[in-house]
Design a protein around this motif. Structure first.
Motif, mmCIF file in Angstrom:
data_model
loop_
_atom_site.group_PDB
_atom_site.id
_atom_site.type_symbol
_atom_site.label_atom_id
_atom_site.label_comp_id
_atom_site.label_asym_id
_atom_site.label_seq_id
_atom_site.Cartn_x
_atom_site.Cartn_y
_atom_site.Cartn_z
ATOM 1 N N THR A 66 9.390 -7.901 -3.460
ATOM 2 C CA THR A 66 9.671 -6.690 -2.706
ATOM 3 C C THR A 66 8.455 -5.802 -2.884
ATOM 4 O O THR A 66 8.074 -5.479 -4.016
ATOM 5 C CB THR A 66 10.937 -5.987 -3.234
ATOM 6 N N VAL A 68 5.909 -2.447 -1.135
ATOM 7 C CA VAL A 68 5.875 -1.263 -0.286
ATOM 8 C C VAL A 68 4.477 -1.167 0.303
ATOM 9 O O VAL A 68 3.487 -1.117 -0.425
ATOM 10 C CB VAL A 68 6.220 0.018 -1.078
ATOM 11 N N THR A 73 9.288 -0.491 2.846
ATOM 12 C CA THR A 73 9.682 -1.501 1.866
ATOM 13 C C THR A 73 9.892 -2.815 2.592
ATOM 14 O O THR A 73 10.647 -2.880 3.564
ATOM 15 C CB THR A 73 10.976 -1.088 1.144
#
Length: 140
Positions: A66, A68, A73
């Motif tokens: 994950t 950003v 995101t």
């Protein structure tokens, strides 16, 4: 094909959440959300890329991570479906359907009845003001 790609980019730029699922067995996943599109999305938006294991439908997806990028995101988890219990998934789907029936009329138009507790409770902003008390308490 170009018109389809342009339409996907335009919708993605306006979306708060984009869920990508396109995969072709035995081949790299098609790129549906370009880097330039991510750069133009609203800060705080989320992309869930279920095709991450085969390259991802978002150009910036990183498998099993994950990240950003540009305030967006990007969740590169191809294993989401196996992590969600079936009953919870069905219940969530039913809740979403019932909520959409509540706010969309039979002609497909948005119909927000702010007298309804559910509509009122899920509304965050109205008339350029934050009206949701929980959100207000966090932001102010």
């Amino acid at each position: 094909k170009k018109k389809q790609q342009d339409l996907i980019q335009e919708h993605a730029k306006k979306a708060d959440v984009v869920i990508c699922t396109a995969q072709i067995p035995g081949r790299k996943a098609p790129v549906l959300v370009k880097k330039e599109t991510v750069e133009q999305m609203k800060p705080g938006s989320v992309i869930i890329d279920l095709a991450a294991s085969t390259g991802g439908n978002c150009e910036l997806t990183e498998n099993e991570k994950t990240i950003v990028k540009h305030g967006i995101t990007i969740v590169g988890n191809s294993n989401f479906p196996s992590e969600m219990p079936t009953d919870a998934s069905k219940m969530y789907g039913k809740n979403v359907l019932n909520f959409l029936k509540l706010i969309i009329d039979e002609n497909g138009n948005i119909n927000l009845n702010f007298e309804d507790d559910i509509v009122k409770g899920t509304c965050i902003t109205k008339g350029n003001e934050i009206v949701n008390e929980r959100v207000k308490s966090i932001i102010q």
